[in-house]
Design an enzyme around this catalytic site. Structure first.
Site, PDB file in Angstrom:
ATOM      1  N   GLU A  21      12.820  -5.091 -32.028  1.00 18.11           N
ATOM      2  CA  GLU A  21      11.394  -5.345 -32.291  1.00 18.11           C
ATOM      3  C   GLU A  21      10.996  -4.817 -33.665  1.00 18.11           C
ATOM      4  O   GLU A  21      11.743  -4.115 -34.324  1.00 18.11           O
ATOM      5  CB  GLU A  21      10.516  -4.667 -31.233  1.00 18.11           C
ATOM      6  CG  GLU A  21      10.112  -5.554 -30.059  1.00 18.11           C
ATOM      7  CD  GLU A  21       9.080  -6.609 -30.448  1.00 18.11           C
ATOM      8  OE1 GLU A  21       8.769  -6.743 -31.660  1.00 18.11           O
ATOM      9  OE2 GLU A  21       8.580  -7.298 -29.553  1.00 18.11           O
ATOM     10  N   ASP A 201       5.162 -13.765 -28.250  1.00 20.11           N
ATOM     11  CA  ASP A 201       5.587 -12.427 -28.651  1.00 20.11           C
ATOM     12  C   ASP A 201       5.151 -12.168 -30.093  1.00 20.11           C
ATOM     13  O   ASP A 201       4.071 -12.576 -30.491  1.00 20.11           O
ATOM     14  CB  ASP A 201       7.100 -12.284 -28.457  1.00 20.11           C
ATOM     15  CG  ASP A 201       7.520 -10.857 -28.144  1.00 20.11           C
ATOM     16  OD1 ASP A 201       7.061  -9.934 -28.844  1.00 20.11           O
ATOM     17  OD2 ASP A 201       8.327 -10.655 -27.225  1.00 20.11           O
TER      18      ASP A 201
END
Length: 294
Positions: A21, A201
């Protein structure tokens, strides 16, 4: 539905993160950075030389921003920290919230130098998180009752912010003050993806105002116009792409992180590239991330 463009890129890192991430790129050093959140790792990749390093962290880091050549800002479950780029020493900078069961998740720097950062429960507990605005060391809560904050990014002129709660799966937009990054109105729906495959996302906004969004669970990066129209879909060779970042000398390439979080042995065997980091293999009109302003 927009046709899916086959993957034509390459793998930038074979290191498979459980939860890759928060990628970003420092044009001053030509270096890409991203996190393995649950693995408590900060990954470093010099694009031209291919030199890689993995830095262990004492917390769950999720977002990195350049402050200046010697300092970086990191958001984590323990608050905001300043990292020395030469020694890797970390110093506490600010507290986001007094919720020890939460961690930071998605975030991005606005052109004015302020940070938007989202928090969530460590097990994605319903409505446990929030989205905050950080200007220097001043922290202001913008939105409460968020389950999984994602897709935080800003239009090139700094007048619009985008975000989502992946649990709801609706991409939102809100007018903001370009000088401060504070909202000037209420969020409105940009695109309802609640019945579409995968989760909205991480996202970035390019120089033309297009929104590039990683689609967790759908093996794709999807592209939206500022009016919410979906105009392109690009395949990613992993089921759970998590966040894109513009990289390269002219921000002309797109890096995408991914994750194997939640997969059992059979699922991982069927998804051998899960958790790796990729370059999409197309030319984009990206923008470099602004520095965080102390």
């Amino acid at each position: 539905m927009t046709d899916l463009v086959p993957f034509s890129g390459r793998t930038l890192s074979e290191a498979a993160s459980e939860l890759g991430e928060g990628p970003t790129f420092d044009p001053g050093t030509g270096t890409a950075w991203w996190f393995n959140i649950t693995g408590r790792e900060l990954h470093e990749l010099h694009l031209e030389s291919g030199r890689k390093a993995i830095h262990p962290l004492p917390f769950l880091g999720s977002v990195l921003a350049v402050i200046d050549p010697l300092r970086q800002l990191i958001a984590s479950d323990q608050g905001l920290f300043v990292r020395d780029t030469e020694s890797s020493k970390l110093g506490h900078f600010a507290t986001l919230e007094e919720k020890p069961g939460n961690r930071s998740n998605d975030g991005r720097i606005h052109p004015c130098g302020a940070l938007w950062i989202g928090t969530m429960g460590r097990s994605a507990e319903k409505h446990a998180g929030a989205i905050y605005h950080v200007a220097g060391s001043r922290v202001t809560k913008l939105y409460s009752n968020i389950t999984i904050p994602n897709a935080i990014c800003f239009s090139p002129d700094g007048a619009t912010a985008y975000f989502t709660d992946t649990d709801v799966n609706q991409l939102m937009r809100v007018d903001i003050d370009p000088a401060t990054a504070l909202p000037t109105g209420d969020p409105v729906l940009l695109s309802d993806e609640s019945t579409s495959p995968g989760g909205v996302d991480g996202a970035v906004c390019d120089a033309d105002g297009l929104i590039w969004n990683a689609r967790w669970g759908a093996s794709a990066v999807e592209v939206y116009k500022p009016d919410g129209q979906k105009v392109a879909r690009y395949a990613v060779p992993a089921t759970q792409p998590s966040c894109p970042a513009f990289v390269g000398a002219k921000a002309e390439r797109l890096l995408v992180t991914s994750a194997w979080q939640g997969m059992d042995d059979a699922a991982r065997a069927a998804d051998p590239h899960a958790g790796k980091t990729f370059e999409l293999g197309i030319e984009v009109k990206g923008r470099f991330e602004p520095a965080f302003r102390l």
